[in-house]
Scaffold this active site. Structure first.
Site, PDB file in Angstrom:
ATOM      1  N   GLU A  32     -30.387  46.162  -2.983  1.00 28.51           N
ATOM      2  CA  GLU A  32     -30.462  47.384  -2.176  1.00 28.51           C
ATOM      3  C   GLU A  32     -29.186  47.669  -1.402  1.00 28.51           C
ATOM      4  OE1 GLU A  32     -30.286  44.526   0.720  1.00 28.51           O
ATOM      5  OE2 GLU A  32     -31.537  44.440  -1.073  1.00 28.51           O
ATOM      6  N   LYS A  76     -22.317  47.193   5.465  1.00 29.33           N
ATOM      7  CA  LYS A  76     -23.714  47.141   5.031  1.00 29.33           C
ATOM      8  C   LYS A  76     -24.596  46.707   6.193  1.00 29.33           C
ATOM      9  CE  LYS A  76     -26.798  44.259   2.226  1.00 29.33           C
ATOM     10  NZ  LYS A  76     -26.861  43.108   1.293  1.00 29.33           N
ATOM     11  N   ASP A 132     -33.904  41.871   4.989  1.00 27.60           N
ATOM     12  CA  ASP A 132     -34.100  42.125   3.561  1.00 27.60           C
ATOM     13  C   ASP A 132     -35.232  41.254   3.037  1.00 27.60           C
ATOM     14  OD1 ASP A 132     -33.908  42.860   0.936  1.00 27.60           O
ATOM     15  OD2 ASP A 132     -32.106  41.679   0.533  1.00 27.60           O
ATOM     16  N   ASP A 179     -34.244  44.326  -4.838  1.00 26.76           N
ATOM     17  CA  ASP A 179     -33.504  43.371  -4.009  1.00 26.76           C
ATOM     18  C   ASP A 179     -31.992  43.554  -4.146  1.00 26.76           C
ATOM     19  OD1 ASP A 179     -33.271  41.351  -2.159  1.00 26.76           O
ATOM     20  OD2 ASP A 179     -33.390  39.730  -3.632  1.00 26.76           O
ATOM     21  N   ASP A 232     -28.360  39.845   6.924  1.00 19.44           N
ATOM     22  CA  ASP A 232     -27.970  40.795   5.877  1.00 19.44           C
ATOM     23  C   ASP A 232     -27.299  42.038   6.450  1.00 19.44           C
ATOM     24  OD1 ASP A 232     -27.741  40.981   3.158  1.00 19.44           O
ATOM     25  OD2 ASP A 232     -29.603  42.092   2.874  1.00 19.44           O
ATOM     26  N   LYS A 234     -38.466  38.518  -2.093  1.00 18.22           N
ATOM     27  CA  LYS A 234     -37.809  37.223  -2.103  1.00 18.22           C
ATOM     28  C   LYS A 234     -38.824  36.117  -1.837  1.00 18.22           C
ATOM     29  CE  LYS A 234     -33.417  38.863  -0.046  1.00 18.22           C
ATOM     30  NZ  LYS A 234     -32.463  38.440  -1.071  1.00 18.22           N
ATOM     31  N   ARG A 264     -26.053  47.593  -2.241  1.00 16.18           N
ATOM     32  CA  ARG A 264     -25.109  48.444  -2.969  1.00 16.18           C
ATOM     33  C   ARG A 264     -25.563  49.907  -2.982  1.00 16.18           C
ATOM     34  NH1 ARG A 264     -25.733  44.935  -8.317  1.00 16.18           N
ATOM     35  NH2 ARG A 264     -25.944  43.416  -6.630  1.00 16.18           N
TER      36      ARG A 264
END
Length: 464
Positions: A315, A231, A236, A313, A254, A243, A317
């Site tokens: 995202e 990933k 993010d 949020d 991230d 967030k 996956r």
């Protein structure tokens, strides 16, 4: 990156300062073997042989170092790390035995992230080893660990999708591999979820799918396909489901899954493992702009499934879904993916244990055993069939989140499972990629969890 190439050197009888290892149980007998002056020096430093304790002991006109360890016969990866952190810059050898696995911690203890400071590199603390054939493999593992740290520690402006591409391009050139990049609006047809998540980013952080392919020199078409997926959310914000400031503070990390995947791919190629390697990194910034994807939108996917967006949020996956579908098209013998995917995994296991999810018990058992053997513990979480219904959508094939707060890590794993081809052996790591506080050999900041467990399992499975 901290250069590990000279931190462990072959022991050819050169001058070196002695390190004597002591256990807490054996401390009193060891103490009796010292002179009165030496005993006084040891007591003044409150050294009692406990793991991680160190002392400098005078020895005539010279001195030796003492280090506390848990077991003299089985040195763990980080048992010499405190010594490497506190001893003066010089060359050292153990009084008895060989450092073995402890070479790793000796090297990682000397890591410094100095990209943005004027700090001058320290002179190395060199450890000698008679296990010459193991030095190179230990250095490779340490370098992989430190690469993850460097990539994760670098702020998002300097470690965006383009920087990840440059890192993989450097890896490809080093190993005569091929790199294919699908970027920007070209993602709409082949990787629509990667495009949907990343399209709101600034042009210089445009989304992309990075696909490296490699096979060993003289490799055969019959060599098994190994796919490694990471990933690569380089920052993010949470998207339109933004967030809070506290939740956004560490989001440069991230892309930690991508960092793990890149490092593991480097280990595979460096060792010329007999596999056909596919490294896939979907690299995006989950940004906010007028064209950002929205809660309630429905995204198509490479697999053809439609996904309702319950939360922007969630995202990671989404981009992994497209990458896992592409990896599955190669009919791999094994897929391993790494992702900083859920807070639920951290609530369940804390920062030090990556959550492992697999389809096959034997793969889970092999990874758990490898992690235990190399001091890179992993912990398995389930993929419960009964929870699949929690991802149902009223208007699409599935939702990207569950409607309840339970089993968040496993539900995210079940989402990914939908995009992995049928009957493919698959292991998913939900890793934190960050160490909140320092331990010997393991600095605060970017961290690799599950990397060495995976590498040791792959060596056992495919042969180094």
């Amino acid at each position: 990156m901290t250069d590990v190439s000279n931190l462990i050197q072959p022991d050819r009888g050169q001058d070196a300062i002695t390190i004597r290892l002591v256990t807490k149980d054996g401390f009193e007998d060891w103490l009796k073997s010292l002179s009165a002056g030496q005993r006084a020096a040891v007591k003044a430093q409150k050294f009692e042989g406990a793991p991680g304790q160190t002392a400098i002991v005078p020895d005539g006109d010279a001195w030796f170092a003492a280090g506390g360890v848990a077991d003299l016969e089985d040195l763990s990866s980080y048992c010499l790390a405190k010594l490497a952190e506190v001893l003066p810059e010089d060359t050292y050898r153990l009084a008895e035995g060989d450092p073995g696995d402890a070479m790793l911690g000796w090297m990682t203890a000397q890591y410094r992230f100095t990209r943005y400071t004027e700090e001058k590199p320290e002179e190395p603390r060199v450890l000698l080893s008679k296990q010459v054939k193991h030095i190179a493999s230990a250095q490779a593992e340490a370098a992989a660990e430190l690469l993850v740290r460097d990539l994760v520690n670098t702020p998002a402006e300097d470690m965006g999708p383009a920087a990840l591409e440059a890192e993989i391009e450097k890896l490809a050139k080093a190993h005569s591999a091929k790199l294919k990049v699908v970027k920007g609006d070209a993602l709409e047809t082949g990787y629509p979820m990667v495009h949907g998540v990343g399209r709101a980013a600034a042009r210089h952080h445009a989304p992309r799918l990075l696909h490296l392919t490699w096979s060993r020199s003289g490799g055969k078409d019959s060599d098994p396909v190994l796919a490694i997926v990471g990933k690569g959310v380089c920052f993010d914000s949470g998207g339109l489901d933004i967030k809070p400031a506290a939740g956004m503070k560490l989001m440069k990390k991230d892309m930690g899954g991508a960092a793990h995947a890149i490092a593991l791919a480097g280990l595979v190629m460096n060792a010329e493992l007999p596999v056909r390697l596919h490294l896939l990194v979907p690299a995006v910034e989950n940004a906010i702009a007028g064209n950002a994807f929205r809660p309630g939108d429905v995204l198509s996917s490479r697999k053809g499934l439609t996904v309702e967006i319950g939360n922007t949020d969630a995202e990671g996956r989404l981009i992994l879904g497209d990458a896992l579908t592409r990896a599955s098209e190669e009919e791999p013998d094994l897929i391993i993916d790494f992702a900083t995917l859920t807070g639920a995994a951290r609530i369940a296991l804390g920062p030090d244990l990556p959550a492992l999810m697999t389809r096959r018990d034997e793969t889970a058992n092999a990874l758990i055993a490898a992690g235990h053997e190399c001091d890179d513990e992993v912990w398995r979480l389930p993929l419960p069939e009964a929870y699949r219904e929690w991802l149902k959508s009223d208007i699409a094939d599935m939702n990207n989140i569950s409607g309840n707060p339970f089993a968040g890590a496993s539900v995210a794993g079940l989402f990914l499972d939908k995009f992995v081809g049928d009957d493919i052996d698959w292991a998913h790591f939900d890793t934190f990629a960050w160490r909140p506080s320092a331990k010997p050999g393991r600095a605060k900041g970017g961290a690799a969890y599950g990397l060495r467990a995976s590498w040791h399992m792959l060596q056992s499975r495919y042969g180094a």
